[in-house]
Design an enzyme around this catalytic site. Structure first.
Site, PDB file in Angstrom:
ATOM      1  N   LYS A   1     -14.624   4.312   5.439  1.00 42.76           N
ATOM      2  CA  LYS A   1     -13.426   4.098   6.252  1.00 42.76           C
ATOM      3  C   LYS A   1     -13.432   5.002   7.472  1.00 42.76           C
ATOM      4  O   LYS A   1     -13.820   6.168   7.389  1.00 42.76           O
ATOM      5  CB  LYS A   1     -12.159   4.350   5.425  1.00 42.76           C
ATOM      6  CG  LYS A   1     -11.880   3.261   4.390  1.00 42.76           C
ATOM      7  CD  LYS A   1     -10.557   3.479   3.677  1.00 42.76           C
ATOM      8  CE  LYS A   1      -9.367   3.251   4.596  1.00 42.76           C
ATOM      9  NZ  LYS A   1      -9.225   1.842   4.980  1.00 42.76           N
TER      10      LYS A   1
ATOM     11  N   GLU B   1     -13.247   5.527  -0.467  1.00 35.31           N
ATOM     12  CA  GLU B   1     -14.046   4.630   0.377  1.00 35.31           C
ATOM     13  C   GLU B   1     -14.658   5.454   1.506  1.00 35.31           C
ATOM     14  O   GLU B   1     -14.000   5.760   2.497  1.00 35.31           O
ATOM     15  CB  GLU B   1     -13.168   3.514   0.949  1.00 35.31           C
ATOM     16  CG  GLU B   1     -12.612   2.562  -0.102  1.00 35.31           C
ATOM     17  CD  GLU B   1     -11.771   1.474   0.521  1.00 35.31           C
ATOM     18  OE1 GLU B   1     -12.316   0.429   0.924  1.00 35.31           O
ATOM     19  OE2 GLU B   1     -10.543   1.679   0.611  1.00 35.31           O
TER      20      GLU B   1
ATOM     21  N   GLU C   1       0.857  -1.195   0.000  1.00 34.40           N
ATOM     22  CA  GLU C   1       0.000   0.000   0.000  1.00 34.40           C
ATOM     23  C   GLU C   1       0.878   1.225   0.000  1.00 34.40           C
ATOM     24  O   GLU C   1       1.804   1.338   0.818  1.00 34.40           O
ATOM     25  CB  GLU C   1      -0.874   0.090   1.260  1.00 34.40           C
ATOM     26  CG  GLU C   1      -2.046  -0.842   1.364  1.00 34.40           C
ATOM     27  CD  GLU C   1      -2.793  -0.617   2.685  1.00 34.40           C
ATOM     28  OE1 GLU C   1      -2.990   0.558   3.080  1.00 34.40           O
ATOM     29  OE2 GLU C   1      -3.158  -1.611   3.319  1.00 34.40           O
TER      30      GLU C   1
ATOM     31  N   GLU D   1      -8.524   9.805   5.020  1.00 35.68           N
ATOM     32  CA  GLU D   1      -8.554   8.349   4.837  1.00 35.68           C
ATOM     33  C   GLU D   1      -9.604   7.923   3.810  1.00 35.68           C
ATOM     34  O   GLU D   1      -9.498   6.858   3.199  1.00 35.68           O
ATOM     35  CB  GLU D   1      -8.867   7.655   6.171  1.00 35.68           C
ATOM     36  CG  GLU D   1      -7.820   7.845   7.255  1.00 35.68           C
ATOM     37  CD  GLU D   1      -6.658   6.866   7.125  1.00 35.68           C
ATOM     38  OE1 GLU D   1      -6.603   6.132   6.123  1.00 35.68           O
ATOM     39  OE2 GLU D   1      -5.811   6.857   8.027  1.00 35.68           O
TER      40      GLU D   1
END
Length: 346
Positions: A321, A318, A267, A327
């Site tokens: 999250k 997303e 990642e 984030e």
């Protein structure tokens, strides 16, 4: 006469270069993480097709989702399949037979083995809550034994993705050392990785290092900026935090006697919102440099010419999250398939 540590490190580097050359630029190809912690995400078939349309043929899945696996496999995408942390206890205690049952039902029932490159046993198990840590290496061994019984140990490797905080020291990179508290788990894991030819997987985010400590981490240094002042480390010079972090990990591996274990970055990425430095322009600059370096196979100062396999986070934003606002904004693509910023993966 026993070889000296410098001689061993040189031998490890020569072997890594030879392996990279034998594999062509295969290890330097870029993959993209496909997270699904959000609403209104495109169907897996559309997500897989989008990656292929953009020349991306590798993806990391965080769990063996029975809806996602067949869609990505059918699109010809090679996969890192995550083994959820909560499965590690069973996999550690059930022996190779239990691991084989899990593999068949959770993974191979939905995707052919030919599309699975890695099983990532757990994610950041040694970060924060470490309740699964005692099960990690036994689970990895059982998964490998199950693969071996199926004749797949040569094509499907087992590893585990770690947070970069697994390093207790990382500056300068040559001082890289693992957190002593993690060594009872890491040392047998490193032996396992060396014996099976699997990489050490790490998640690393220069953006987060900058956001947490802007006084000591210049933005240019985090962003591969041309204006970044080089950090000298003996004979080596570092112009970006990504290289410095990977090489700190390499130094830690060497200190433990496992300098021949390759590193894969499972990642990394840069968000587009949620922080003053989280902009589409900065995300484009960071991710384009990661892609370009992989294409050129440049390696790092400590391992020049040894490509680092990298998975960019994330395919989509997303919105489910937890944590800081940024984030939720790592998406490279929008839900409609358009790019969040200009980037070319070809």
């Amino acid at each position: 006469m026993a070889a000296t540590r410098p001689a061993l490190c040189l031998l490890c580097h020569v072997l890594l270069v030879a392996v990279a050359a034998a594999a062509g630029d295969d290890r330097g190809k870029i993959g993209i993480c496909h997270g699904r912690v959000g609403g209104n995400l495109p169907a897996p078939q559309a997500a897989a097709a989008l990656l292929r349309q953009n020349g991306v043929t590798r993806a990391r899945l965080f769990l063996p989702d029975p809806a996602v696996l067949p869609a990505f496999a059918a699109a010809g995408i090679d996969l890192v399949v995550g083994v959820p942390n909560e499965n590690l206890t069973f996999l550690a205690s059930s022996g190779p037979e239990g691991a084989a049952r899990w593999l068949r039902s959770a993974v191979l029932a939905h995707a052919p083995a030919a599309r699975v490159r890695y099983l990532a046993a757990g994610n950041e198990v040694l970060y924060g809550d470490q309740s699964y840590a005692p099960s990690l290496v036994p689970a990895m061994r059982n998964l490998h034994a199950a693969l071996a019984a199926m004749g797949l140990e040569g094509s499907v490797k087992v590893s585990s993705a770690h947070a970069s905080s697994v390093l207790a020291a990382s500056y300068p990179p040559s001082a890289g050392a693992f957190d002593a508290a993690a060594l009872p788990v890491l040392r047998p894991m490193l032996r396992f990785l060396a014996d099976t030819g699997a990489p050490f997987m790490v998640n690393t985010y220069p953006f987060i290092s900058y956001a947490n400590d802007p006084a000591n981490v210049p933005l240019d240094y985090a962003l591969f900026g041309a204006g970044a002042a080089p950090v000298r480390d003996g004979a080596l010079a570092y112009t970006n935090l990504f290289d410095a972090t990977v090489d700190a990990l390499v130094a830690a591996l060497e200190k433990e006697g496992f300098g021949g274990v390759p590193v894969a970055v499972t990642e990394t990425g840069w968000p587009t919102a949620g922080h003053p430095a989280a902009t589409p322009q900065n995300a484009a600059a960071y991710n384009a440099e990661i892609v370009g370096r992989a294409a050129r196979g440049v390696g790092t100062p400590r391992r020049p010419g040894v490509p680092v396999e990298v998975f960019l986070f994330d395919q989509y934003d997303e919105d489910g999250k937890p944590g800081a606002e940024f984030e939720r904004h790592f998406g490279i693509f929008r839900a409609d398939g358009s790019k969040a910023y200009d980037i070319n993966f070809a």
